[in-house]
Write an enzyme that holds these catalytic residues in place. Structure first.
Site, short mmCIF file in Angstrom:
data_model
loop_
_atom_site.label_atom_id
_atom_site.label_comp_id
_atom_site.label_asym_id
_atom_site.label_seq_id
_atom_site.Cartn_x
_atom_site.Cartn_y
_atom_site.Cartn_z
N GLY A 71 35.33 38.33 33.32
CA GLY A 71 36.61 38.92 33.70
C GLY A 71 37.78 38.25 33.00
O GLY A 71 38.74 38.91 32.59
N THR A 72 37.71 36.94 32.87
CA THR A 72 38.82 36.22 32.23
C THR A 72 39.02 36.70 30.80
O THR A 72 40.14 36.99 30.36
CB THR A 72 38.54 34.70 32.26
OG1 THR A 72 38.46 34.28 33.62
CG2 THR A 72 39.63 33.91 31.54
N ASN A 151 42.23 39.39 44.65
CA ASN A 151 41.09 38.53 44.94
C ASN A 151 41.30 37.61 46.13
O ASN A 151 40.35 37.07 46.65
CB ASN A 151 40.74 37.68 43.71
CG ASN A 151 41.95 37.06 43.06
OD1 ASN A 151 42.90 37.75 42.73
ND2 ASN A 151 41.92 35.76 42.90
N SER A 199 33.77 42.18 35.85
CA SER A 199 33.00 40.95 35.65
C SER A 199 31.68 41.06 36.38
O SER A 199 31.64 41.50 37.53
CB SER A 199 33.81 39.77 36.20
OG SER A 199 33.03 38.60 36.17
N CYS A 325 38.81 30.62 41.55
CA CYS A 325 39.07 30.65 40.11
C CYS A 325 40.15 29.64 39.75
O CYS A 325 40.31 29.26 38.61
CB CYS A 325 39.48 32.04 39.69
SG CYS A 325 38.29 33.24 40.28
N1 PLP Z 1 40.17 38.71 37.87
C1 PLP Z 1 39.98 38.60 39.20
C2 PLP Z 1 40.73 39.48 40.15
C3 PLP Z 1 39.05 37.68 39.69
O1 PLP Z 1 38.86 37.56 41.00
C4 PLP Z 1 38.36 36.86 38.77
C5 PLP Z 1 37.42 35.81 39.22
O2 PLP Z 1 37.40 35.45 40.36
C6 PLP Z 1 38.60 37.03 37.40
C7 PLP Z 1 39.52 37.95 36.99
C8 PLP Z 1 37.90 36.20 36.37
O3 PLP Z 1 36.58 36.64 36.17
P1 PLP Z 1 35.49 35.66 35.52
O4 PLP Z 1 35.15 34.67 36.60
O5 PLP Z 1 34.34 36.57 35.19
O6 PLP Z 1 36.08 35.04 34.34
#
Ligand code: PLP
Length: 382
Positions: A71-72, A151, A199, A325
């Protein structure tokens, strides 16, 4: 683990079906999809099939799916890639409650590339007002990015309405759907978005795989440069097993999402009512109804959220004080501060989040332990 894991918004276990589907691509069928021999071609076929499944899940064309490391990276690619790929304009519109992956990408564009950013405020319920959003858009706005579901508090935004108003000014719209995946429909045409991030590890695939939908010919400046994989949009040898895993989780989500969401919503509401009834002073954060089926977050005035977590863990319940996160951060949640909570209250937050296999009975049975943990911490504090 023993006890009850109520931190699914941080991450979830890999599902058996997912592990079984990816296993061959880590072992016998381990090829590099760019290799021109049978082992590579087999991997390339698996990658193409996975892309087609993710495209079916998101309601887009396979060519519009870019696999990422999570996701990042999907958020970074969307925000930086669309902003830097745009022929003109240096203005961004977002909200103060986005995930750090979006906020820090916006900050980077401001610091390094001279962009301006407007943060549309949210209400106490975490909702962005469509009128405030529309007012923030300018003729030179390059990109708007508003998450589908938050989140920390779970509030679900009126993304289709926001995207429509962005489009009225020709502004591309990205949404972070990382937390919404598996719970909400992600049809990008119905949502009307130009880019959407998901993600794998929030829905039963492993950590380290994700995807970005990017509409058709929207110009996108890559963030990772190299061998030109993913049609030049994301270089790096493809994570074939990860893509197969994400596709398998997506297929399960397509099959089960509606039933899962219905049952989890009932469980969530019973749990919320039980916590509010049994814990004096508790307050549910986020929107009362426009929220994820799998999340309920509270503030417990007169406590410290981290201490409540420890007390809950002693009682066999694993939860979170907000976003894992931003792990290690002692700061009060930027989301709760943006919702208008005082710093003191924001530090009393606890988030409970679960996977679709939770039962209502399991969840409701947690409420007395929550009340007990909060009572204990208040006793320690007085
Ligand atoms: N965006 C949201 C809303 C999230 O909750 C998260 C992770 O908790 C991410 C992005 C980041 O995803 P990743 O952990 O796959 O990098």
């Amino acid at each position: 683990m023993t006890g009850l894991y109520l931190d699914a918004a941080a991450t979830s276990a890999v599902r058996r079906e997912v592990l079984e589907a990816m296993w061959p691509y880590l072992t016998g069928d381990f090829g590099n999809p760019s290799s021109h021999h049978a082992v590579g071609e087999s991997a390339a076929r698996a990658l193409a099939a996975a892309r087609a499944t993710v495209a079916e899940w998101l309601g887009c064309r396979a060519s519009e799916v870019v696999f990422t490391s999570g996701g990042t990276e999907a958020d970074n690619l969307a925000v930086k890639g669309i902003a830097l790929g745009a022929p003109r304009g240096r203005h961004l519109v977002t909200t103060p409650i986005e995930h750090e992956a979006v906020l820090a990408s916006v900050d980077y564009l401001v610091r390094v590339h001279g962009f301006e950013a407007t943060f549309v405020p949210v209400g106490r319920d975490g909702l962005v007002s469509p009128a405030d959003f529309a007012a923030a858009l300018r003729p030179d706005t390059t990109l708007a990015s508003v998450m589908l579901a938050n989140n920390e508090v779970g509030t679900v935004q009126p993304v289709a309405e926001l995207a429509a108003s962005a489009h009225a000014l020709g502004v591309p719209f990205h949404t972070d759907a990382v937390q919404a995946a598996g719970w909400l429909p992600l049809d990008v045409r119905a949502l009307g978005v130009d880019a959407l991030s998901v993600s794998g590890h929030k829905l039963g695939a492993p950590k380290g795989i994700g995807a970005l939908f990017v509409r058709g010919r929207l110009p996108l400046e890559p963030v990772l440069h190299g061998g030109g994989q993913e049609r030049g949009r994301r270089s790096g040898t493809e994570n074939v097993a990860g893509a197969v895993a994400l596709a398998t989780a997506a297929r399960l989500a397509m099959r089960d999402r509606e039933a899962n969401a219905a049952h989890a919503t009932t469980a969530r509401d019973a749990f919320t009512a039980a916590v509010l009834a049994q814990t004096p002073g508790a307050e549910l954060t986020g929107h009362p109804s426009s929220r994820l089926p799998g999340t309920a977050s509270f503030v417990f005035p007169g406590t410290n959220g981290e201490t409540v977590l420890l007390e809950l863990e002693r009682r066999g319940i694993v939860s979170s004080s907000g976003s894992a996160c931003a792990a290690g951060s002692e700061d009060a949640s930027h989301v709760l501060l943006a919702l208008g909570y005082d710093e003191d209250i924001a530090r009393t937050a606890v988030r409970f989040s679960w996977s679709p296999d939770i039962t209502e009975a399991d969840l409701v049975a947690v409420a007395p332990a929550v009340a007990d943990a909060v009572r204990e911490v208040r006793g320690l504090a007085s």
